[in-house]
Write an enzyme that holds these catalytic residues in place. Structure first.
Site, PDB file in Angstrom:
ATOM      1  N   ASN A  44       1.934 101.035  39.447  1.00 50.96           N
ATOM      2  CA  ASN A  44       0.478 101.073  39.296  1.00 50.96           C
ATOM      3  C   ASN A  44      -0.180 100.500  40.547  1.00 50.96           C
ATOM      4  O   ASN A  44       0.342  99.568  41.180  1.00 50.96           O
ATOM      5  CB  ASN A  44       0.010 100.373  38.025  1.00 50.96           C
ATOM      6  CG  ASN A  44       0.528  98.970  37.846  1.00 50.96           C
ATOM      7  OD1 ASN A  44       1.618  98.640  38.310  1.00 50.96           O
ATOM      8  ND2 ASN A  44      -0.236  98.134  37.180  1.00 50.96           N
ATOM      9  N   ILE A  45      -1.313 101.091  40.887  1.00 48.14           N
ATOM     10  CA  ILE A  45      -2.045 100.706  42.094  1.00 48.14           C
ATOM     11  C   ILE A  45      -3.499 100.486  41.687  1.00 48.14           C
ATOM     12  O   ILE A  45      -4.207 101.445  41.368  1.00 48.14           O
ATOM     13  CB  ILE A  45      -1.943 101.804  43.183  1.00 48.14           C
ATOM     14  CG1 ILE A  45      -0.484 102.136  43.490  1.00 48.14           C
ATOM     15  CG2 ILE A  45      -2.690 101.359  44.445  1.00 48.14           C
ATOM     16  CD1 ILE A  45      -0.275 103.399  44.306  1.00 48.14           C
ATOM     17  N   GLU A  46      -3.884  99.207  41.655  1.00 53.35           N
ATOM     18  CA  GLU A  46      -5.225  98.886  41.171  1.00 53.35           C
ATOM     19  C   GLU A  46      -6.232  98.880  42.321  1.00 53.35           C
ATOM     20  O   GLU A  46      -5.873  98.966  43.498  1.00 53.35           O
ATOM     21  CB  GLU A  46      -5.179  97.528  40.446  1.00 53.35           C
ATOM     22  CG  GLU A  46      -4.254  97.596  39.240  1.00 53.35           C
ATOM     23  CD  GLU A  46      -4.265  96.357  38.370  1.00 53.35           C
ATOM     24  OE1 GLU A  46      -4.753  95.291  38.819  1.00 53.35           O
ATOM     25  OE2 GLU A  46      -3.777  96.457  37.221  1.00 53.35           O
ATOM     26  N   GLU A  57       3.066 106.004  36.200  1.00 54.46           N
ATOM     27  CA  GLU A  57       3.609 107.318  35.854  1.00 54.46           C
ATOM     28  C   GLU A  57       2.983 108.401  36.724  1.00 54.46           C
ATOM     29  O   GLU A  57       3.660 109.300  37.225  1.00 54.46           O
ATOM     30  CB  GLU A  57       3.328 107.645  34.379  1.00 54.46           C
ATOM     31  CG  GLU A  57       3.920 106.670  33.389  1.00 54.46           C
ATOM     32  CD  GLU A  57       2.956 105.531  33.029  1.00 54.46           C
ATOM     33  OE1 GLU A  57       2.304 104.975  33.938  1.00 54.46           O
ATOM     34  OE2 GLU A  57       2.874 105.209  31.839  1.00 54.46           O
TER      35      GLU A  57
END
Ligand code: THU
Length: 128
Positions: A44-46, A57
């Protein structure tokens, strides 16, 4: 050599180490198995503009598609707060919709509690 579900989970754990999750502190890793055995991983890349966050995903799927891979057989997903990845981490609705673009209902979703099918999570799907 055939990738086992356990090996795929291990790759997802490794991918979660790269999670950029400075806001939620919830790291997620995914390992996507292509039909030919190739594996793409993602995290995940916030973003400070929260809604621009990309899930692990979708990172893995977009990496694969951008490299010309569109046939997938399984995805392993791990995630948790503060690096504790033991509890099952279910894919969100947005990621299920993206999976449904490329995968049949038999697509395998491997979590820490075992194997599930895309059809289990998304029995009906939006299609044009
Ligand atoms: N997240 C994923 O990476 N995959 C999902 O399927 C659901 C949520 C991430 C997004 C965000 O960085 C963090 O988990 C907390 O929502």
């Amino acid at each position: 050599m055939k990738m086992t579900d356990h090996e795929l989970i291990k790759l997802a754990e490794k991918a979660a180490e790269k999670a950029y999750c400075r806001y939620s502190k919830f790291s997620v890793g995914a390992a996507l198995l292509c039909s030919d055995g190739t594996v793409f991983t993602g995290c995940n890349i916030e973003n400070s503009s929260y809604s621009l966050t990309n899930c692990a995903e979708r990172t893995a799927i977009f990496k694969a598609v951008s490299e010309g891979f569109t046939e997938f057989s399984a995805i392993a997903i791990v995630g948790g707060a503060d690096g504790d990845l033991a509890r099952p981490c279910c894919p969100c609705g947005a990621c299920l919709q993206v999976m449904s673009e490329f995968c049949s209902g038999e697509f395998r979703i491997i979590l820490t509690d075992g194997e599930h099918k895309l059809d289990d999570f998304l029995p009906k799907r939006f299609e044009l």
